[in-house]
Motif scaffolding. Structure first.
Motif, mmCIF file in Angstrom:
data_model
loop_
_atom_site.group_PDB
_atom_site.id
_atom_site.type_symbol
_atom_site.label_atom_id
_atom_site.label_comp_id
_atom_site.label_asym_id
_atom_site.label_seq_id
_atom_site.Cartn_x
_atom_site.Cartn_y
_atom_site.Cartn_z
ATOM 1 N N ALA A 147 46.400 35.693 32.726
ATOM 2 C CA ALA A 147 47.360 36.190 34.107
ATOM 3 C C ALA A 147 47.020 37.494 34.680
ATOM 4 O O ALA A 147 46.718 37.500 35.928
ATOM 5 N N LEU A 148 46.968 38.334 33.687
ATOM 6 C CA LEU A 148 46.557 39.816 34.244
ATOM 7 C C LEU A 148 45.212 39.850 34.919
ATOM 8 O O LEU A 148 44.844 40.612 35.798
ATOM 9 N N LEU A 149 44.270 39.099 34.364
ATOM 10 C CA LEU A 149 42.846 39.000 34.990
ATOM 11 C C LEU A 149 42.750 37.966 36.008
ATOM 12 O O LEU A 149 41.608 38.012 36.967
ATOM 13 N N MET A 150 43.560 37.050 36.480
ATOM 14 C CA MET A 150 43.492 36.160 37.487
ATOM 15 C C MET A 150 43.133 36.679 38.947
ATOM 16 O O MET A 150 42.194 36.291 39.554
ATOM 17 N N PRO A 151 43.604 37.815 39.141
ATOM 18 C CA PRO A 151 43.215 38.152 40.564
ATOM 19 C C PRO A 151 42.089 39.100 40.843
ATOM 20 O O PRO A 151 41.488 39.360 41.717
ATOM 21 N N ASP A 152 41.326 39.163 39.263
ATOM 22 C CA ASP A 152 40.135 39.976 39.515
ATOM 23 C C ASP A 152 39.009 39.279 40.246
ATOM 24 O O ASP A 152 39.031 37.907 40.192
ATOM 25 N N PRO A 153 37.875 39.700 40.695
ATOM 26 C CA PRO A 153 36.956 38.818 41.457
ATOM 27 C C PRO A 153 36.239 38.106 40.616
ATOM 28 O O PRO A 153 36.044 38.558 39.465
ATOM 29 N N PRO A 154 35.913 36.719 40.686
ATOM 30 C CA PRO A 154 35.203 36.015 39.672
ATOM 31 C C PRO A 154 33.954 36.627 39.261
ATOM 32 O O PRO A 154 33.300 37.282 40.138
ATOM 33 N N ALA A 155 33.767 36.193 37.983
ATOM 34 C CA ALA A 155 32.335 36.703 37.394
ATOM 35 C C ALA A 155 31.731 35.773 36.476
ATOM 36 O O ALA A 155 32.379 34.823 35.914
ATOM 37 N N PRO A 156 30.196 35.473 36.461
ATOM 38 C CA PRO A 156 29.875 34.475 35.824
ATOM 39 C C PRO A 156 30.241 34.291 34.198
ATOM 40 O O PRO A 156 30.176 33.294 33.811
ATOM 41 N N GLU A 157 30.510 35.460 33.526
ATOM 42 C CA GLU A 157 30.945 35.487 32.240
ATOM 43 C C GLU A 157 32.336 34.860 31.852
ATOM 44 O O GLU A 157 33.033 35.098 30.944
#
Length: 229
Positions: A147-157
């Motif tokens: 959930a803490l990572l959800m707002p980050d820009p999507p990345a291939p990895e």
């Protein structure tokens, strides 16, 4: 020239004590001295002395069998962390715990880890999961971390679980932090749109309605976001 302490050597004793606390924070059950010592790479007698000192300060506590877990003093320390965030979150945690009959908790990011800073247990259930402040785990594991990572820009990895969390609006996990436990979490957003924290619940019932839980957690996280504006 004044010494600002930047080049001073670290305290080995303090480092060892902190490693013990970090280890105990990852456990679901109390652990005997020998296992604590082995986990942090210390001789048993050294680990025992450190544990007794931490016990004197209520940062750890012993059960009847002499096993150790985090103590209530950790909760007192955690109350001083990001007090405005906790003040906004606690009413929503209380409501979530009452509505779902599950332990609800608030998580913040500290480097590459997700750290629990507050938790609320339900009052009217026969059994529930206890999840203590101070518990930490890698930020890319578990519902709260995702959930803490959800707002980050999507990345291939990005993990498939993180991609799915962004699609449905909440993150779910099973057994990634503590075997057998399930969690569902949603981000609390800051003014820049990034994750200021995450609200989560933890439970064991595999028949629980995850959609209902997810919606409730998302609504609670959105209410905390609004209260902080």
């Amino acid at each position: 020239m004044a010494d600002d302490g930047a080049s001073a050597p670290q305290s080995q004793t303090l480092d060892r004590g902190l490693r013990i606390l970090e280890h105990l924070a990852t456990l679901a059950a109390p652990q005997p001295v020998a296992e604590v010592a082995a986990a942090v790479g210390l001789h048993r007698s050294i680990a025992y002395r450190l544990l007794r000192t931490l016990e004197d300060h209520q940062l750890v506590e012993r059960d009847g069998a002499g096993r150790y877990r985090l103590g209530l003093g950790m909760a007192a320390l955690a109350r001083g962390v990001r007090t405005d965030l906790q003040a906004a979150a606690l009413p929503r945690l209380d409501a979530l715990a009452a509505e779902l009959g599950m332990t609800a908790f608030l998580v913040v990011r500290a480097g590459d880890e997700a750290v629990t800073v507050a938790s609320v247990e339900p009052h009217d259930t026969a059994a529930h999961v206890s999840y203590r402040p101070g518990t930490r785990h890698p930020v890319d594991r578990g519902g709260p971390g995702l959930a803490l990572l959800m707002p980050d820009p999507p990345a291939p990895e990005d993990r498939p679980e993180l991609q799915e969390a962004r699609r449905v609006g909440w993150a779910a996990s099973h057994g990634e932090v503590i075997p057998g436990l399930r969690s569902i979490a949603a981000p609390v957003l800051g003014p820049d749109g990034g994750a200021r924290a995450a609200l989560a619940v933890v439970y064991v019932d595999e028949t629980a309605d995850t959609d209902r839980i997810g919606r409730s957690v998302v609504e609670a996280a959105a209410a905390v976001t609004a209260a902080l504006r």
